[in-house]
Design a protein around this motif. Sequence first.
Motif, PDB file in Angstrom:
ATOM      1  N   ALA A  40       0.836  -1.210   0.000  1.00 14.61           N
ATOM      2  CA  ALA A  40       0.000   0.000   0.000  1.00 14.61           C
ATOM      3  C   ALA A  40       0.867   1.255   0.000  1.00 14.61           C
ATOM      4  N   LYS A  41       1.970   1.238   0.768  1.00  9.09           N
ATOM      5  CA  LYS A  41       2.858   2.415   0.811  1.00  9.09           C
ATOM      6  C   LYS A  41       3.487   2.673  -0.556  1.00  9.09           C
ATOM      7  N   ILE A  42       3.913   1.595  -1.210  1.00  2.59           N
ATOM      8  CA  ILE A  42       4.565   1.740  -2.521  1.00  2.59           C
ATOM      9  C   ILE A  42       3.564   2.246  -3.554  1.00  2.59           C
ATOM     10  N   LYS A  43       2.360   1.658  -3.515  1.00  2.00           N
ATOM     11  CA  LYS A  43       1.316   2.069  -4.472  1.00  2.00           C
ATOM     12  C   LYS A  43       1.004   3.554  -4.304  1.00  2.00           C
ATOM     13  N   GLU A  44       0.853   3.956  -3.061  1.00  3.06           N
ATOM     14  CA  GLU A  44       0.528   5.352  -2.768  1.00  3.06           C
ATOM     15  C   GLU A  44       1.643   6.276  -3.282  1.00  3.06           C
ATOM     16  N   ALA A  45       2.896   5.857  -3.062  1.00  2.00           N
ATOM     17  CA  ALA A  45       4.035   6.679  -3.511  1.00  2.00           C
ATOM     18  C   ALA A  45       4.072   6.759  -5.037  1.00  2.00           C
ATOM     19  N   ILE A  46       3.733   5.668  -5.702  1.00  2.00           N
ATOM     20  CA  ILE A  46       3.748   5.673  -7.174  1.00  2.00           C
ATOM     21  C   ILE A  46       2.637   6.585  -7.704  1.00  2.00           C
ATOM     22  N   VAL A  47       1.461   6.494  -7.092  1.00  2.00           N
ATOM     23  CA  VAL A  47       0.356   7.364  -7.523  1.00  2.00           C
ATOM     24  C   VAL A  47       0.748   8.837  -7.348  1.00  2.00           C
TER      25      VAL A  47
END
Length: 197
Positions: free
Chosen positions: A85-92
């Motif tokens: 979730a942290k990685i996804k949020e950072a990519i978005v």
Amino acid sequence: MDTIDREEVDEVCALAEAGQQDYDARFELSRMLLEPIEDEASDSKMIACCKGCDHCCHLRIEAYEFELDSIHAYYLRELNSEQQAKIKEAIVERYPIVKDLGDQEQRSINVRCPFLIDSQCSIYPVRPMSCAGYNSCDDSLCKRSNDDPNDTSFGIPQDQNIGYMKMRQMALVQMALDLSFEEEREIISGMHRRLFG
Ligand code: SF4
Ligand code: SF4
């Protein structure tokens, strides 16, 4: 530095082909390419690199498509839901910043890598060769460069043996998979494409 032999080239070909269906082969290919670079770095008496030092994880990072596939597979299989979730949020958050930037434009602003969590690389065993081969003999200069990426009045002193080993492994990739360094892609955009289409 040792030469590249036919057996090694064939092994990369075989692992890359098997890796299209098989996670373990994909992982083995990553380790086969990264370990010689990591060994060179751990033998170095010159570099300042250490766990938790992450100024360089704000540079533009490029990876081959097969490396991005390995990172994606590792993300899905090895990371927990909180890390994902942290990685996804950072990519978005960061994809809109980098999607239209060229190499030098991104280097002039620096963007934190989405895989950096609590100053650690969350995909360390399968990180791109470009990360593994990057090094510095002076972390204060890395910090200075990260604080002001537009200050080009100094260079980062590196242990060339690590850089040569990275080039050797890239030559191996070129011989086995017919991929030149020009076919590397920016990591945030590459992962955005895999996660969101
Ligand atoms: S390259 Fe620089 S910022 Fe990166 S780990 Fe080494 S000393 Fe730290
Ligand atoms: S992939 Fe890992 S080592 Fe490379 S920039 Fe991102 S956090 Fe740093």
